[in-house]
Enzyme design. Structure first.
Site, PDB file in Angstrom:
ATOM      1  N   ASN A 205     -74.772   3.675  -6.030  1.00 42.85           N
ATOM      2  CA  ASN A 205     -75.955   3.054  -5.326  1.00 42.85           C
ATOM      3  C   ASN A 205     -76.332   1.754  -5.959  1.00 42.85           C
ATOM      4  O   ASN A 205     -75.892   1.661  -7.290  1.00 42.85           O
ATOM      5  CB  ASN A 205     -77.143   4.342  -6.095  1.00 42.85           C
ATOM      6  CG  ASN A 205     -78.261   4.109  -5.354  1.00 42.85           C
ATOM      7  OD1 ASN A 205     -78.636   4.399  -4.141  1.00 42.85           O
ATOM      8  ND2 ASN A 205     -79.525   3.339  -5.946  1.00 42.85           N
TER       9      ASN A 205
ATOM     10  N   ALA B 196     -82.478   3.694   7.637  1.00 43.42           N
ATOM     11  CA  ALA B 196     -82.168   3.201   8.755  1.00 43.42           C
ATOM     12  C   ALA B 196     -82.382   1.660   8.915  1.00 43.42           C
ATOM     13  O   ALA B 196     -83.168   1.218   8.312  1.00 43.42           O
ATOM     14  CB  ALA B 196     -82.490   3.921  10.012  1.00 43.42           C
TER      15      ALA B 196
ATOM     16  N   SER C   8     -79.767  17.445   9.191  1.00 43.12           N
ATOM     17  CA  SER C   8     -81.101  18.060   9.121  1.00 43.12           C
ATOM     18  C   SER C   8     -81.205  19.323   8.150  1.00 43.12           C
ATOM     19  O   SER C   8     -80.268  20.077   7.716  1.00 43.12           O
ATOM     20  CB  SER C   8     -81.417  18.410  10.362  1.00 43.12           C
ATOM     21  OG  SER C   8     -82.695  19.385  10.381  1.00 43.12           O
TER      22      SER C   8
ATOM     23  N   LYS D  31     -79.721  14.419  16.888  1.00 43.24           N
ATOM     24  CA  LYS D  31     -80.568  14.426  15.690  1.00 43.24           C
ATOM     25  C   LYS D  31     -82.055  14.124  16.054  1.00 43.24           C
ATOM     26  O   LYS D  31     -83.263  14.560  15.930  1.00 43.24           O
ATOM     27  CB  LYS D  31     -79.988  13.800  14.543  1.00 43.24           C
ATOM     28  CG  LYS D  31     -80.774  13.955  13.431  1.00 43.24           C
ATOM     29  CD  LYS D  31     -81.358  15.264  12.739  1.00 43.24           C
ATOM     30  CE  LYS D  31     -81.956  15.137  11.448  1.00 43.24           C
ATOM     31  NZ  LYS D  31     -82.952  14.524  11.136  1.00 43.24           N
TER      32      LYS D  31
ATOM     33  N   HIS E 188     -83.593  16.498  18.142  1.00 47.55           N
ATOM     34  CA  HIS E 188     -83.919  17.672  17.332  1.00 47.55           C
ATOM     35  C   HIS E 188     -85.319  17.537  16.694  1.00 47.55           C
ATOM     36  O   HIS E 188     -86.046  18.289  16.716  1.00 47.55           O
ATOM     37  CB  HIS E 188     -82.776  17.792  16.354  1.00 47.55           C
ATOM     38  CG  HIS E 188     -83.216  18.388  15.002  1.00 47.55           C
ATOM     39  ND1 HIS E 188     -84.247  18.178  14.004  1.00 47.55           N
ATOM     40  CD2 HIS E 188     -82.923  19.701  14.586  1.00 47.55           C
ATOM     41  CE1 HIS E 188     -84.187  18.967  13.072  1.00 47.55           C
ATOM     42  NE2 HIS E 188     -83.589  19.988  13.428  1.00 47.55           N
ATOM     43  N   ASN E 189     -85.338  16.051  16.334  1.00 43.44           N
ATOM     44  CA  ASN E 189     -86.689  16.086  15.641  1.00 43.44           C
ATOM     45  C   ASN E 189     -87.823  15.785  16.664  1.00 43.44           C
ATOM     46  O   ASN E 189     -88.830  16.481  16.157  1.00 43.44           O
ATOM     47  CB  ASN E 189     -86.570  14.527  14.855  1.00 43.44           C
ATOM     48  CG  ASN E 189     -85.917  14.402  13.596  1.00 43.44           C
ATOM     49  OD1 ASN E 189     -85.019  15.484  13.464  1.00 43.44           O
ATOM     50  ND2 ASN E 189     -85.666  13.647  12.810  1.00 43.44           N
TER      51      ASN E 189
ATOM     52  N   GLU F 147     -88.995  19.262  16.974  1.00 43.00           N
ATOM     53  CA  GLU F 147     -89.511  19.869  15.729  1.00 43.00           C
ATOM     54  C   GLU F 147     -91.016  19.485  15.740  1.00 43.00           C
ATOM     55  O   GLU F 147     -92.023  19.918  15.381  1.00 43.00           O
ATOM     56  CB  GLU F 147     -88.725  19.053  14.618  1.00 43.00           C
ATOM     57  CG  GLU F 147     -89.315  19.197  13.198  1.00 43.00           C
ATOM     58  CD  GLU F 147     -88.504  18.326  12.384  1.00 43.00           C
ATOM     59  OE1 GLU F 147     -89.363  17.506  11.441  1.00 43.00           O
ATOM     60  OE2 GLU F 147     -87.348  18.344  12.092  1.00 43.00           O
TER      61      GLU F 147
ATOM     62  N   ARG G 274    -100.492  13.243  16.778  1.00 47.11           N
ATOM     63  CA  ARG G 274    -100.306  12.397  15.503  1.00 47.11           C
ATOM     64  C   ARG G 274    -101.092  11.172  15.887  1.00 47.11           C
ATOM     65  O   ARG G 274    -101.720  10.646  14.560  1.00 47.11           O
ATOM     66  CB  ARG G 274     -98.852  12.178  15.406  1.00 47.11           C
ATOM     67  CG  ARG G 274     -98.107  13.392  15.005  1.00 47.11           C
ATOM     68  CD  ARG G 274     -96.931  13.389  14.135  1.00 47.11           C
ATOM     69  NE  ARG G 274     -96.140  14.712  14.159  1.00 47.11           N
ATOM     70  CZ  ARG G 274     -94.840  14.987  13.395  1.00 47.11           C
ATOM     71  NH1 ARG G 274     -94.532  13.867  12.620  1.00 47.11           N
ATOM     72  NH2 ARG G 274     -94.546  15.999  13.257  1.00 47.11           N
TER      73      ARG G 274
END
Length: 487
Positions: free
Chosen positions: A40, A86, A138, A193, A196-197, A200, A298
């Site tokens: 890291n 990202a 996930s 993915k 998928h979100n 969700e 949202r």
């Protein structure tokens, strides 16, 4: 392993980026018996991870403070997973690592990356003789540590390097195996993915609406809500999100009286994957109204101050004041939630299917449903039904028309309509359930009022129209004809 660095055997794999997800995934890999090197940029995180590995069972995890010694500690061909934010941080990490990697080595991005960035990087790495995978992960922090759902896409050769690790690290579902599969070429892993979100987002919104109707119209207490959701989690709605919802209703506030859920500010944050999903749906001309409604909800939740002011302007009792049969309402809401959920997943699968066709990815929708059955946030017993639907017919036009799902929707539509009408009549917004119902009602109708819209387009823009009774394109001078008829 026969190669040595100093007096230590080389590790099997490396992981760079040790925020909680990175730490947990590294510990998971080590716990499955694969020695792992970690790195890291902020070195305190390296030491913290090494300490955790000792504390959590003397796991074979080795920390490095500089990129060169980190890369050189991994057996060839080297495989390094990155779990960093990202965008630009990914490019910076790649530059740091690539300086020390050799031809045939492999980089895997495990973040929520925009799929086109992955495709760009795969090409750039290919030019340097390096392999590249974009892998959706996930399951949150807990999933990363104990078994996530993994969605790797990109170089198949790179996938084969680490398939043995992924098969052990992924969530294990007794009847259908590890929750990982090679998704497809290019950025397909990241794309899947992302959707998928998006699904969700839809799931969470629909659950929130079920809560709102039960609380605002049915007047259920938190204790009753906990019971209802716990009960629902034993049947067809059995899922991670229903389970955690039941947990949330049971938690008292440590800072004061009452329940914690009532003290949480009604303002939902977001990182962007839901927005990307809706943008992609629009780009692909795929209707995804349930997912779109969840995103709009949202946005509206973020206008807290405006909503406080608006509530003063639009004061009044919006409830009908009519008595409500609690038991009936609970059962109706359960059925409405399930039917709406089918629509949300149908929309998500349609986005994936359309993108797969556009890009030539040849994605296997049944296999995606299978790897979502465990580890991930949308894991649910219901995904087994989706897998079976695609097993029955891999070229299914829409989940709604699968014979089993079609029957389930028909059996539940009366309850679904009752819930949406009850909510509307009591001034409670159910954008997700309403959008799902409208989606179903539009999709099941042979004829829609789109004929009028197309006639309008031809009237003002000469866009032409087709006819139901003969082939060809037609244009009518609507304005002249209308004026002539008036004379």
């Amino acid at each position: 392993m026969d190669s040595w660095v100093g007096n230590m055997a080389l590790t099997r794999i490396g992981l760079a980026g040790l925020a909680v997800m990175g730490q947990n995934l590294a510990l998971n890999i080590a716990e499955k018996g694969f020695p792992i090197s970690v790195y890291n940029r902020t070195t305190s995180k390296v030491d913290e991870t090494v300490q955790r590995a000792k504390a959590e069972g003397n796991l074979p995890l080795y920390g490095y403070h500089d990129p060169a010694s980190f890369v050189n500690s991994i057996q060839k061909p080297r495989v390094v997973i990155m779990l960093v934010k990202a965008g630009a941080p990914v490019d910076q990490t790649i530059a740091t690592l690539a300086a020390h990697l050799e031809v045939g080595d492999c980089i895997i991005d495990g973040g929520n990356e925009w799929y086109e960035n992955t495709e760009r990087r795969e090409k750039e790495m290919e030019a340097r003789g390096l392999l590249y995978l974009g892998m959706g992960v996930s399951g949150g922090e807990e999933g990363a540590r104990n078994g996530p759902s993994l969605m790797p896409g990109g170089s198949f050769e790179a996938y084969k390097y680490i398939e043995d690790i992924l098969l052990k690290v992924a969530a294990q579902v007794p009847d259908s195996g590890p929750c990982v599969t090679y998704v497809g070429k290019g950025g397909s892993g990241n794309f899947v993915k992302m959707v998928h979100n998006g699904i969700e987002y839809g799931d969470m919104q629909l659950i929130a609406e079920a809560y709102d109707v039960l609380k605002s119209v049915g007047k259920l207490t938190n204790s009753e809500l906990q019971q209802v959701f716990s009960e629902w989690n034993k049947g067809e709605l059995l899922s991670f999100l229903i389970e955690i919802t039941a947990d949330i209703f049971g938690i008292k506030d440590e800072q004061g009286d009452g329940y914690l859920v009532d003290k949480v500010l009604d303002k939902t944050g977001m990182k962007g994957t839901g927005k990307w999903t809706v943008q992609q749906a629009a780009e692909l001309s795929v209707a995804a109204p349930t997912i779109e409604a969840s995103l709009d909800s949202r946005f509206l939740s973020g206008l807290k101050d405006e909503r406080v002011e608006a509530s003063k302007i639009f004061q009044g009792d919006y409830s009908t004041g009519l008595p409500v049969d609690k038991a009936q309402l609970i059962e109706d809401v359960r059925q409405a939630l399930y039917a709406s959920k089918i629509c949300s997943y149908a929309q998500g699968m349609n986005i994936i299917k359309a993108k797969s066709a556009e890009k030539g990815w040849e994605l296997n929708l049944g296999e995606l449903a299978r790897i979502w059955k465990g580890g991930c946030i949308i894991r649910a017993i219901f995904l087994d039904r989706i897998k079976k639907a695609y097993d029955r017919n891999s070229s299914l036009a829409n989940l709604l028309v699968d014979p089993e799902f079609a029957q389930e929707i028909m059996d539940r539509q009366a309850a679904w309509r009752r819930v949406v009408c009850l909510a509307i009549n009591n001034g409670v917004s159910t954008p997700g359930m309403s959008a799902s119902l409208a989606y179903f009602d539009s999709y099941r109708r042979e004829r829609l009022p789109a004929n009028l819209v197309q006639a309008q387009r031809d009237y003002f823009g000469a866009h032409t129209y087709e006819r139901v009774d003969m082939p060809g394109s037609f244009h009518t001078e609507w304005f002249k004809t209308a004026r002539n008829n008036m004379n």
